[in-house]
Design an enzyme around this catalytic site. Sequence first.
Site, PDB file in Angstrom:
ATOM      1  N   CYS A 178       0.810  -1.222   0.000  1.00 21.35           N
ATOM      2  CA  CYS A 178       0.000   0.000   0.000  1.00 21.35           C
ATOM      3  C   CYS A 178       0.843   1.271   0.000  1.00 21.35           C
ATOM      4  O   CYS A 178       0.303   2.365  -0.138  1.00 21.35           O
ATOM      5  CB  CYS A 178      -0.924   0.025   1.203  1.00 21.35           C
ATOM      6  SG  CYS A 178      -1.583  -1.583   1.591  1.00 21.35           S
ATOM      7  N   HIS A 210      -3.580   7.633   5.786  1.00 23.79           N
ATOM      8  CA  HIS A 210      -3.660   6.312   5.159  1.00 23.79           C
ATOM      9  C   HIS A 210      -5.104   5.848   5.303  1.00 23.79           C
ATOM     10  O   HIS A 210      -5.696   5.391   4.343  1.00 23.79           O
ATOM     11  CB  HIS A 210      -2.658   5.360   5.821  1.00 23.79           C
ATOM     12  CG  HIS A 210      -2.581   4.040   5.139  1.00 23.79           C
ATOM     13  ND1 HIS A 210      -2.320   3.912   3.796  1.00 23.79           N
ATOM     14  CD2 HIS A 210      -2.751   2.771   5.606  1.00 23.79           C
ATOM     15  CE1 HIS A 210      -2.337   2.627   3.468  1.00 23.79           C
ATOM     16  NE2 HIS A 210      -2.599   1.925   4.534  1.00 23.79           N
ATOM     17  N   GLU A 221      -3.036   4.919  13.473  1.00 23.31           N
ATOM     18  CA  GLU A 221      -2.629   6.130  12.767  1.00 23.31           C
ATOM     19  C   GLU A 221      -2.989   7.374  13.578  1.00 23.31           C
ATOM     20  O   GLU A 221      -2.212   8.330  13.655  1.00 23.31           O
ATOM     21  CB  GLU A 221      -3.281   6.188  11.372  1.00 23.31           C
ATOM     22  CG  GLU A 221      -2.746   7.346  10.539  1.00 23.31           C
ATOM     23  CD  GLU A 221      -3.207   7.306   9.090  1.00 23.31           C
ATOM     24  OE1 GLU A 221      -4.082   6.481   8.738  1.00 23.31           O
ATOM     25  OE2 GLU A 221      -2.678   8.120   8.290  1.00 23.31           O
ATOM     26  N   LYS A 251      -9.906   7.604   1.091  1.00 24.84           N
ATOM     27  CA  LYS A 251     -10.209   6.202   0.735  1.00 24.84           C
ATOM     28  C   LYS A 251     -11.694   5.896   0.932  1.00 24.84           C
ATOM     29  O   LYS A 251     -12.219   4.961   0.340  1.00 24.84           O
ATOM     30  CB  LYS A 251      -9.383   5.237   1.590  1.00 24.84           C
ATOM     31  CG  LYS A 251      -7.929   5.083   1.125  1.00 24.84           C
ATOM     32  CD  LYS A 251      -7.229   3.934   1.834  1.00 24.84           C
ATOM     33  CE  LYS A 251      -5.793   3.750   1.363  1.00 24.84           C
ATOM     34  NZ  LYS A 251      -4.862   4.749   1.930  1.00 24.84           N
ATOM     35  N   HIS A 311      -9.373   1.672  -1.686  1.00 24.09           N
ATOM     36  CA  HIS A 311      -7.951   1.434  -1.455  1.00 24.09           C
ATOM     37  C   HIS A 311      -7.333   0.897  -2.746  1.00 24.09           C
ATOM     38  O   HIS A 311      -7.543  -0.247  -3.110  1.00 24.09           O
ATOM     39  CB  HIS A 311      -7.767   0.448  -0.298  1.00 24.09           C
ATOM     40  CG  HIS A 311      -6.365   0.424   0.221  1.00 24.09           C
ATOM     41  ND1 HIS A 311      -5.268   0.774  -0.543  1.00 24.09           N
ATOM     42  CD2 HIS A 311      -5.871   0.087   1.432  1.00 24.09           C
ATOM     43  CE1 HIS A 311      -4.179   0.651   0.179  1.00 24.09           C
ATOM     44  NE2 HIS A 311      -4.503   0.239   1.389  1.00 24.09           N
ATOM     45  N   PHE A 351       1.227  -3.198   4.383  1.00 23.05           N
ATOM     46  CA  PHE A 351       1.512  -4.550   4.852  1.00 23.05           C
ATOM     47  C   PHE A 351       2.983  -4.814   4.543  1.00 23.05           C
ATOM     48  O   PHE A 351       3.494  -4.413   3.499  1.00 23.05           O
ATOM     49  CB  PHE A 351       0.636  -5.563   4.111  1.00 23.05           C
ATOM     50  CG  PHE A 351      -0.743  -5.694   4.696  1.00 23.05           C
ATOM     51  CD1 PHE A 351      -1.131  -4.950   5.803  1.00 23.05           C
ATOM     52  CD2 PHE A 351      -1.656  -6.561   4.137  1.00 23.05           C
ATOM     53  CE1 PHE A 351      -2.403  -5.078   6.346  1.00 23.05           C
ATOM     54  CE2 PHE A 351      -2.931  -6.699   4.670  1.00 23.05           C
ATOM     55  CZ  PHE A 351      -3.307  -5.956   5.774  1.00 23.05           C
TER      56      PHE A 351
END
Lengths: 412, 78
Positions: free
Chosen positions: A164, A303, A314, A333, A338, A398
């Site tokens: 990501c 994010h 976050e 998002k 995403h 990830f």
Amino acid sequence: MSSRRVVVTGIGLVSPLGHTPEDFFANLMAAKSGVRHLEADFVSELGCKVAAWIDDFDPLKYFSKSQAATMDRATQFAVVASSHAIENAGLELSVESGERIGVYVGTGMGGAQSIEDSYARLFREQANRLKPYTVLMGMNNAASAQVALDFGLMGSNITFCAACASSAVSIGEAVRQIRHGYADVMLAGGTESLLTYGTIKAWEALRTLANEDVGLAGASCKPFSLNRTGLVLGEGAAMFVLEEMDRAIARGAYIYGEIIGYGSSNDSSHITQPSIEGQARAMRKALEDAKVSPNMISYINAHGTGTKLNDAVETAAIKQIFGIDTPSVSSTKSMHGHLMGAAAAVEFAACLMAIKKQALPPTAHLLERDPELDLDYIPNAGRENVDVDVVMSNSFAFGGTSGVLIVRKFSY
Amino acid sequence: MDTFEVLKKIIADKFEKPIDIITLNSTLETLEIDSLDTFDIIFEAEEKFGINVPNEEVAITTVGDVVALIDRIRAKNK
């Protein structure tokens, strides 16, 4: 020698919310969602039937039939977004200038569609041979290679694969290419097209995908809200023309902003679970690189995946860096989904347009904020006439890799 | 099935060429077909004719060369 400064002069998009920066940003400001029911022959077998997919992309508008047949959809997106970016920047390409222009593309899964098609052919249809273009369509660097080929760009050409955070890293590393004098212009961004049966199934298995909102499919991704259930996959590409400042000024280019900071790091703690320390580390590194103090940041594009864990971590990481005086934060998002390897790039387009329009895009579908999460997430409605000077864009992947970009409204 | 007729159709369809311009003497270069595209054409012909063209060093310049190659394999398979 003082460091060469890097500005953005072109934005190119292929997105679930429009294919021009103006349309894309207007849709974000209007809290319009690109998330909807996926239409594919395997949908009935999916648990999560929504995605931010693109239904108005006709490859034959841009490529001949034979060209289109030899490019994965992700490559097609990247080439078209690059073409839009070059046009948007008014960049004139020549053999001479091509020597000093490189291409950095981020992608999570590259030619996922082509790989899956080939496996379906082998294992489902029991064919014993694959098409000659299989390797070339499936390889992860297909998109960056094709962009270089189509536009005659002979500088450094690298594909960045950091899940990501892929396109945050590709943009950040491209900035360094120009800063350090290896290139004068970089085409940088990301592309992703992974809405295939196998890939969606794999994401389902990780239990990170959102449940479909019963009343409104478009509202399935709900970052920072109490009833958030996960992320919604999307597809698309965003590419930017990054240019050495003096060159851009000399040719009278419109400058969207100056990229002043980039931080990249790894949590080194868990393959999927984000860490507060790790995210804070990347933000701190970007701020140090930008030589700005936290209180100068006007807006953070989070994010903000909409998973229970990400949004909490976050928020805590932002508070660790910014203290009680945190800037406004939103997760776009909630609207464009995403886009994995293209996520950071699409969000960076939102940041540049926020500077251009002096407006902040909202977090959509935030009707009931998680009481544990207490920042200003710009709920549900965009804000116009805001002073937007320095913007931070967060991407956390990830694998633990983080990429944070900081862009400032241009002033000489 | 006539090999040339089938190949003409594959080429015309894949590369959006008017079928009449494709002759046995047409070079692949003039049709803007490179070596990778040639593999692609042979692949489709293999599927159509149910044959397997082995990896051989064969000089292929014209459409006629491809036809000859495929005809040779088809004759062998009879």
